[in-house]
Design a protein around this motif. Structure first.
Motif, PDB file in Angstrom:
ATOM      1  N   VAL A 158      93.265  -4.141  30.400  1.00  0.00           N
ATOM      2  CA  VAL A 158      92.629  -4.923  29.332  1.00  0.00           C
ATOM      3  C   VAL A 158      92.166  -6.270  29.868  1.00  0.00           C
ATOM      4  O   VAL A 158      91.045  -6.724  29.576  1.00  0.00           O
ATOM      5  CB  VAL A 158      93.622  -5.120  28.168  1.00  0.00           C
ATOM      6  CG1 VAL A 158      93.096  -6.156  27.182  1.00  0.00           C
ATOM      7  CG2 VAL A 158      93.870  -3.800  27.457  1.00  0.00           C
ATOM      8  N   ASP A 159      92.999  -6.913  30.680  1.00  0.00           N
ATOM      9  CA  ASP A 159      92.628  -8.209  31.247  1.00  0.00           C
ATOM     10  C   ASP A 159      91.389  -8.098  32.130  1.00  0.00           C
ATOM     11  O   ASP A 159      90.519  -8.979  32.117  1.00  0.00           O
ATOM     12  CB  ASP A 159      93.798  -8.768  32.060  1.00  0.00           C
ATOM     13  CG  ASP A 159      95.000  -9.118  31.190  1.00  0.00           C
ATOM     14  OD1 ASP A 159      94.808  -9.287  29.971  1.00  0.00           O
ATOM     15  OD2 ASP A 159      96.109  -9.216  31.738  1.00  0.00           O
ATOM     16  N   VAL A 160      91.294  -7.006  32.890  1.00  0.00           N
ATOM     17  CA  VAL A 160      90.127  -6.799  33.757  1.00  0.00           C
ATOM     18  C   VAL A 160      88.861  -6.686  32.916  1.00  0.00           C
ATOM     19  O   VAL A 160      87.816  -7.287  33.224  1.00  0.00           O
ATOM     20  CB  VAL A 160      90.323  -5.545  34.631  1.00  0.00           C
ATOM     21  CG1 VAL A 160      89.040  -5.221  35.407  1.00  0.00           C
ATOM     22  CG2 VAL A 160      91.484  -5.739  35.591  1.00  0.00           C
ATOM     23  N   VAL A 161      88.934  -5.901  31.839  1.00  0.00           N
ATOM     24  CA  VAL A 161      87.764  -5.707  30.981  1.00  0.00           C
ATOM     25  C   VAL A 161      87.368  -7.013  30.307  1.00  0.00           C
ATOM     26  O   VAL A 161      86.182  -7.361  30.237  1.00  0.00           O
ATOM     27  CB  VAL A 161      88.044  -4.604  29.940  1.00  0.00           C
ATOM     28  CG1 VAL A 161      86.870  -4.479  28.971  1.00  0.00           C
ATOM     29  CG2 VAL A 161      88.307  -3.261  30.620  1.00  0.00           C
ATOM     30  N   ARG A 162      88.345  -7.757  29.837  1.00  0.00           N
ATOM     31  CA  ARG A 162      88.036  -9.016  29.149  1.00  0.00           C
ATOM     32  C   ARG A 162      87.404 -10.037  30.099  1.00  0.00           C
ATOM     33  O   ARG A 162      86.508 -10.787  29.697  1.00  0.00           O
ATOM     34  CB  ARG A 162      89.306  -9.588  28.515  1.00  0.00           C
ATOM     35  CG  ARG A 162      89.736  -8.845  27.258  1.00  0.00           C
ATOM     36  CD  ARG A 162      90.733  -9.655  26.461  1.00  0.00           C
ATOM     37  NE  ARG A 162      91.035  -8.999  25.191  1.00  0.00           N
ATOM     38  CZ  ARG A 162      92.249  -8.656  24.795  1.00  0.00           C
ATOM     39  NH1 ARG A 162      93.290  -8.880  25.585  1.00  0.00           N
ATOM     40  NH2 ARG A 162      92.440  -8.085  23.632  1.00  0.00           N
ATOM     41  N   ALA A 296      87.609   4.393  37.157  1.00  0.00           N
ATOM     42  CA  ALA A 296      86.402   3.946  37.851  1.00  0.00           C
ATOM     43  C   ALA A 296      85.623   2.934  37.005  1.00  0.00           C
ATOM     44  O   ALA A 296      85.053   1.973  37.540  1.00  0.00           O
ATOM     45  CB  ALA A 296      85.518   5.144  38.198  1.00  0.00           C
ATOM     46  N   MET A 297      85.608   3.132  35.683  1.00  0.00           N
ATOM     47  CA  MET A 297      84.914   2.186  34.816  1.00  0.00           C
ATOM     48  C   MET A 297      85.646   0.840  34.780  1.00  0.00           C
ATOM     49  O   MET A 297      85.010  -0.226  34.772  1.00  0.00           O
ATOM     50  CB  MET A 297      84.780   2.749  33.398  1.00  0.00           C
ATOM     51  CG  MET A 297      83.975   4.041  33.292  1.00  0.00           C
ATOM     52  SD  MET A 297      82.343   3.998  34.089  1.00  0.00           S
ATOM     53  CE  MET A 297      81.576   2.583  33.288  1.00  0.00           C
ATOM     54  N   VAL A 298      86.977   0.866  34.761  1.00  0.00           N
ATOM     55  CA  VAL A 298      87.736  -0.385  34.799  1.00  0.00           C
ATOM     56  C   VAL A 298      87.526  -1.087  36.141  1.00  0.00           C
ATOM     57  O   VAL A 298      87.358  -2.318  36.198  1.00  0.00           O
ATOM     58  CB  VAL A 298      89.228  -0.115  34.541  1.00  0.00           C
ATOM     59  CG1 VAL A 298      90.051  -1.389  34.745  1.00  0.00           C
ATOM     60  CG2 VAL A 298      89.435   0.428  33.125  1.00  0.00           C
ATOM     61  N   ASP A 299      87.513  -0.312  37.227  1.00  0.00           N
ATOM     62  CA  ASP A 299      87.259  -0.904  38.542  1.00  0.00           C
ATOM     63  C   ASP A 299      85.879  -1.564  38.595  1.00  0.00           C
ATOM     64  O   ASP A 299      85.700  -2.614  39.234  1.00  0.00           O
ATOM     65  CB  ASP A 299      87.366   0.164  39.627  1.00  0.00           C
ATOM     66  CG  ASP A 299      88.787   0.686  39.808  1.00  0.00           C
ATOM     67  OD1 ASP A 299      89.729   0.027  39.318  1.00  0.00           O
ATOM     68  OD2 ASP A 299      88.955   1.765  40.414  1.00  0.00           O
ATOM     69  N   ALA A 300      84.901  -0.946  37.924  1.00  0.00           N
ATOM     70  CA  ALA A 300      83.567  -1.541  37.862  1.00  0.00           C
ATOM     71  C   ALA A 300      83.615  -2.891  37.162  1.00  0.00           C
ATOM     72  O   ALA A 300      82.918  -3.838  37.547  1.00  0.00           O
ATOM     73  CB  ALA A 300      82.595  -0.600  37.145  1.00  0.00           C
ATOM     74  N   CYS A 301      84.463  -3.000  36.139  1.00  0.00           N
ATOM     75  CA  CYS A 301      84.631  -4.288  35.460  1.00  0.00           C
ATOM     76  C   CYS A 301      85.214  -5.326  36.402  1.00  0.00           C
ATOM     77  O   CYS A 301      84.856  -6.519  36.336  1.00  0.00           O
ATOM     78  CB  CYS A 301      85.528  -4.117  34.236  1.00  0.00           C
ATOM     79  SG  CYS A 301      84.749  -3.242  32.864  1.00  0.00           S
TER      80      CYS A 301
END
Length: 311
Positions: A158-162, A296-301
């Motif tokens: 969550v922190d990565v996305v934010r 992979a989507m979180v890593d992209a963030c």
């Protein structure tokens, strides 16, 4: 009207009412001789319920979507481009305060077959090249990004996305007006992905789900596959098929030659964040770890936040 079949909570009363509406509608449509066939739930997710009744599809729309005058304008607009869009067969109905529409049934994309990237690209190019009526509703801004991020809980992902979300322009985060100043506007679908395509009874592909149809920047219709490609989820060959077909068809969202990311960067980053947020929310609700594409989507963030605010 969306692809089949995700089921969560089919509500028996609503399901029975949609089947009844489908059979009543079929009685007024001469091209639906199979209306007596067994009804089929095509989609039941995120507050949307879609049921096939013979050659018709009956859709119960999300309760929290705006379905007033702008939606009527979108229905009229869709009917002006029948070679591209599937429009409802009549005005929307009210069922216990919920919006219901009836459409001709179309066969959704089969993920086991070769995916119709080129056909989708050509449909988008045709839509984007359509003259925009003066009274066409505005697409506005990609509000789903901020809405998804606002639904996040707590945790490392969550922190990565934010952090990635914080790098987006203020107007996408909902903090400054409806859109970028002086943006060129075309007729756009507003929420395109392969699940928004069906093969009509004439054998040709069409676009469905018109809730976001309106005036806007066409790059947003390419944003989802661009985001998936950037994250390594969409294979480069499939991205090349899609982008190449769009450029060959004269689509205005990207240059015919040169770097397409001058147009796609902000939309692709935004959709990567939106998709990542949706993945994290789903994993939390299902009490499971992220799978490989979701991670992979979180890593992209993570890469987006590391690059900082490029807007």
């Amino acid at each position: 009207m969306t692809g089949r079949v995700h089921t969560e909570t089919v509500q028996p009363g609503l399901l029975a009412r949609l089947i009844e509406i489908g059979r009543e509608s079929a009685g007024h449509v001469t091209s639906t001789p199979s209306a007596a066939a067994e009804p089929e739930t095509l989609y039941d997710r995120h507050g949307v319920l879609v049921v096939r009744v013979g050659d018709l599809a009956v859709k119960l729309h999300q309760a929290d979507r705006e379905h007033g005058a702008p939606f009527l304008e979108r229905i009229r607009l869709a009917a002006t481009v029948p070679d591209v869009l599937v429009a409802p067969l009549g005005p929307p109905l009210d069922v216990d305060g919920r919006t219901v529409t009836v459409y001709p049934y179309g066969e959704p994309v089969d993920p086991q077959q070769k995916l119709p990237w080129e056909e989708g690209a050509r449909l988008l190019a045709a839509l984007h090249s359509t003259t925009v009526p003066a009274d066409a509703p505005s697409w506005g801004r990609p509000a789903r990004v901020a809405r998804r991020v606002s639904e996040l809980g707590h945790g490392p992902a969550v922190d990565v996305v934010r952090r990635a979300f914080a790098t987006l322009p203020a107007w996408i985060r909902g903090e400054n007006g409806d859109g970028p100043p002086d943006a060129a506007e075309y007729l756009i679908h507003g929420d395109w992905h392969l699940g928004q395509m069906v093969r009509a009874q004439d054998g040709r592909w069409r676009l469905i789900d018109i809730e976001d149809l309106g005036r806007g920047d066409p790059a947003w219709d390419l944003a989802r596959p661009a985001a998936l490609y950037s994250a390594g989820v969409l294979h480069p060959d499939e991205w090349s098929r899609f982008l190449g077909a769009y450029q060959e068809a004269g689509g205005p969202a990207v240059p015919a030659e040169g770097d397409p990311w001058t147009s796609l960067d902000v939309p692709a980053r935004s959709l990567a964040i939106q998709i990542a947020a949706t993945c994290v929310i789903s994993a939390e609700r299902e009490d499971r770890p992220l799978n490989e594409p979701e991670q992979a989507m979180v890593d992209a963030c993570g890469r987006i936040s590391a690059a900082g605010d490029a807007a």
